[in-house]
Design a protein around this motif. Structure first.
Motif, PDB file in Angstrom:
ATOM      1  N   GLN A   1       0.829  -1.200   0.000  1.00 58.69           N
ATOM      2  CA  GLN A   1       0.000   0.000   0.000  1.00 58.69           C
ATOM      3  C   GLN A   1       0.865   1.252   0.000  1.00 58.69           C
ATOM      4  O   GLN A   1       0.579   2.219  -0.709  1.00 58.69           O
ATOM      5  N   ARG A   2       1.940   1.216   0.782  1.00 58.82           N
ATOM      6  CA  ARG A   2       2.844   2.363   0.829  1.00 58.82           C
ATOM      7  C   ARG A   2       3.547   2.551  -0.510  1.00 58.82           C
ATOM      8  O   ARG A   2       3.661   3.674  -1.014  1.00 58.82           O
ATOM      9  N   GLU A   3       4.024   1.444  -1.096  1.00 56.94           N
ATOM     10  CA  GLU A   3       4.719   1.528  -2.374  1.00 56.94           C
ATOM     11  C   GLU A   3       3.793   2.025  -3.481  1.00 56.94           C
ATOM     12  O   GLU A   3       4.200   2.799  -4.345  1.00 56.94           O
ATOM     13  N   GLU A   4       2.516   1.579  -3.444  1.00 59.84           N
ATOM     14  CA  GLU A   4       1.545   2.039  -4.437  1.00 59.84           C
ATOM     15  C   GLU A   4       1.268   3.530  -4.271  1.00 59.84           C
ATOM     16  O   GLU A   4       1.144   4.270  -5.260  1.00 59.84           O
ATOM     17  N   LYS A   5       1.182   3.973  -3.039  1.00 56.20           N
ATOM     18  CA  LYS A   5       0.959   5.397  -2.769  1.00 56.20           C
ATOM     19  C   LYS A   5       2.131   6.230  -3.282  1.00 56.20           C
ATOM     20  O   LYS A   5       1.936   7.288  -3.895  1.00 56.20           O
ATOM     21  N   GLU A   6       3.348   5.741  -3.042  1.00 59.63           N
ATOM     22  CA  GLU A   6       4.542   6.449  -3.499  1.00 59.63           C
ATOM     23  C   GLU A   6       4.595   6.470  -5.029  1.00 59.63           C
ATOM     24  O   GLU A   6       4.987   7.469  -5.636  1.00 59.63           O
ATOM     25  N   ARG A   7       4.193   5.351  -5.645  1.00 55.50           N
ATOM     26  CA  ARG A   7       4.211   5.282  -7.109  1.00 55.50           C
ATOM     27  C   ARG A   7       3.210   6.248  -7.714  1.00 55.50           C
ATOM     28  O   ARG A   7       3.482   6.889  -8.740  1.00 55.50           O
ATOM     29  N   ARG A   8       2.036   6.345  -7.114  1.00 54.04           N
ATOM     30  CA  ARG A   8       1.021   7.270  -7.618  1.00 54.04           C
ATOM     31  C   ARG A   8       1.463   8.721  -7.450  1.00 54.04           C
ATOM     32  O   ARG A   8       1.156   9.573  -8.292  1.00 54.04           O
ATOM     33  N   ALA A   9       2.166   8.994  -6.357  1.00 50.17           N
ATOM     34  CA  ALA A   9       2.693  10.343  -6.151  1.00 50.17           C
ATOM     35  C   ALA A   9       3.729  10.673  -7.228  1.00 50.17           C
ATOM     36  O   ALA A   9       3.762  11.790  -7.764  1.00 50.17           O
ATOM     37  N   LEU A  10       4.572   9.667  -7.558  1.00 48.06           N
ATOM     38  CA  LEU A  10       5.579   9.854  -8.608  1.00 48.06           C
ATOM     39  C   LEU A  10       4.907  10.049  -9.958  1.00 48.06           C
ATOM     40  O   LEU A  10       5.317  10.893 -10.759  1.00 48.06           O
ATOM     41  N   LEU A  11       3.836   9.271 -10.198  1.00 48.82           N
ATOM     42  CA  LEU A  11       3.104   9.394 -11.461  1.00 48.82           C
ATOM     43  C   LEU A  11       2.488  10.785 -11.600  1.00 48.82           C
ATOM     44  O   LEU A  11       2.471  11.360 -12.693  1.00 48.82           O
ATOM     45  N   HIS A  12       2.001  11.335 -10.501  1.00 46.12           N
ATOM     46  CA  HIS A  12       1.437  12.692 -10.517  1.00 46.12           C
ATOM     47  C   HIS A  12       2.511  13.703 -10.914  1.00 46.12           C
ATOM     48  O   HIS A  12       2.246  14.627 -11.696  1.00 46.12           O
ATOM     49  N   LYS A  13       3.730  13.520 -10.413  1.00 45.50           N
ATOM     50  CA  LYS A  13       4.837  14.408 -10.778  1.00 45.50           C
ATOM     51  C   LYS A  13       5.162  14.259 -12.262  1.00 45.50           C
ATOM     52  O   LYS A  13       5.462  15.243 -12.944  1.00 45.50           O
ATOM     53  N   HIS A  14       5.112  13.015 -12.753  1.00 45.09           N
ATOM     54  CA  HIS A  14       5.363  12.780 -14.183  1.00 45.09           C
ATOM     55  C   HIS A  14       4.329  13.506 -15.038  1.00 45.09           C
ATOM     56  O   HIS A  14       4.656  14.083 -16.075  1.00 45.09           O
ATOM     57  N   GLU A  15       3.078  13.449 -14.608  1.00 45.51           N
ATOM     58  CA  GLU A  15       2.011  14.103 -15.357  1.00 45.51           C
ATOM     59  C   GLU A  15       2.214  15.614 -15.387  1.00 45.51           C
ATOM     60  O   GLU A  15       2.068  16.263 -16.438  1.00 45.51           O
ATOM     61  N   GLN A  16       2.565  16.190 -14.246  1.00 40.78           N
ATOM     62  CA  GLN A  16       2.825  17.631 -14.185  1.00 40.78           C
ATOM     63  C   GLN A  16       3.998  17.997 -15.080  1.00 40.78           C
ATOM     64  O   GLN A  16       3.968  19.009 -15.795  1.00 40.78           O
ATOM     65  N   PHE A  17       5.037  17.159 -15.048  1.00 39.63           N
ATOM     66  CA  PHE A  17       6.221  17.395 -15.876  1.00 39.63           C
ATOM     67  C   PHE A  17       5.855  17.345 -17.357  1.00 39.63           C
ATOM     68  O   PHE A  17       6.227  18.245 -18.130  1.00 39.63           O
ATOM     69  N   PHE A  18       5.115  16.313 -17.748  1.00 37.31           N
ATOM     70  CA  PHE A  18       4.768  16.155 -19.165  1.00 37.31           C
ATOM     71  C   PHE A  18       4.005  17.359 -19.687  1.00 37.31           C
ATOM     72  O   PHE A  18       4.343  17.920 -20.738  1.00 37.31           O
TER      73      PHE A  18
END
Length: 301
Positions: free
Chosen positions: A97-114
């Motif tokens: 659950q923690r790793e999934e939360k961290e991954r989603r947070a990283l994905l959000h940063k990727h989306e903002q970057f893109f």
């Protein structure tokens, strides 16, 4: 709960040339760091856990990128009590659950970057990769000035951003860490086109060539191994019957493109067309014979 610290220490040392101290080694679903240089550089990491009553360890060195998974070959290391099993299961669930939360947070940063990047077609210069692929534009691609790369997005069945792939001037492709590639896709289509014909392919350059040749809807699945799930989710998003999709298959020397296309057709009921020249995909064909020839080829099916 029993396990052999000395064995784990020896395994890590034999692989990396250094190891954590014995007192550091304990069962945990959290990674621990250790010194790799005798200078306080904590580049080493490891995690010790049980899987099916076997002792396992993930370890590696951040500085070199080396990663190792080790599982004790002995069938049974020790017998766990029910309480210990439940404890480990709870730790595993919490960790996932923690790793999934961290991954989603990283994905959000990727989306903002893109979406912070300018459209590649707006910078006034055709990217070298597009020139190499005989493509006049990228359509939805973005341009990352820092790495001089094209950046293409992909999405899930709900149309939500699920990651991106960057392509360098030399054609090197990289999926952003933390992206959800499996089952993801990207759709190319002209806003003013009324075509309902739907095509699918592997890569972005191939997809753009098919778009220009057919003026239809093109599903890009990123790679051959993702054709089945990519098409499945894309047709769900587009509300299109997968049976109406035509895969334009790469004619690889090793037959990978055709093999994966056949698998997708078997699973989804769609059809495929193999580019007639061995070693070519649709983009290669367009580069060698022209987009009009590719158009005639596909429309003549």
């Amino acid at each position: 709960m029993c396990f052999q610290r000395e064995k784990i220490q020896k395994v890590i040392f034999s692989s990396l040339g250094f190891s954590p101290k014995l007192e550091q080694i304990e069962i945990s679903n959290s990674y621990k760091r250790f010194d790799t240089s005798k200078k306080g550089h904590l580049n080493g990491y490891f995690k010790v856990f049980f899987s099916d009553d076997s002792l396992c360890c993930y370890f590696g060195d951040w500085s070199t990128g080396k990663k190792v998974f080790w599982k004790d070959k002995e069938e049974t290391i020790c017998t766990l009590s029910n309480e210990e099993r439940i404890k480990i299961q709870r730790i595993d669930i919490a960790t996932k659950q923690r790793e999934e939360k961290e991954r989603r947070a990283l994905l959000h940063k990727h989306e903002q970057f893109f979406y912070s990047l300018p459209l590649a077609d707006s910078i006034g210069v055709i990217h070298p990769y597009l020139m190499e692929k005989c493509l006049p534009k990228s359509y939805i691609g973005r341009y990352d000035k820092e790495s001089d790369s094209l950046v293409f997005p992909f999405f899930n069945s709900k149309g939500q951003f699920s990651g991106y792939q960057s392509i360098s001037i030399t054609g090197r492709k990289m999926i952003a860490n933390g992206s959800y590639k499996k089952g993801s896709f990207c759709v190319f289509r002209f806003a003013d086109s009324n075509s309902i014909k739907t095509y699918a392919c592997e890569g972005y350059a191939t997809g753009i060539s098919i778009l220009e040749a057919t003026k239809g809807i093109v599903i890009v699945c990123i790679d051959s191994g993702n054709l089945t799930e990519g098409i499945r989710n894309a047709t769900k998003y587009l509300n299109v019957d997968s049976k109406n999709v035509l895969i334009i298959s790469d004619n690889d020397f090793n037959k990978t493109g055709e093999t994966e296309s056949i698998k997708a057709c078997s699973s989804l009921g769609c059809n495929y067309f193999l580019i007639p020249k061995e070693g070519m995909d649709a983009n290669d064909y367009a580069c060698n014979y022209g987009v009009d020839k590719l158009s005639q080829l596909i429309k003549g099916i």
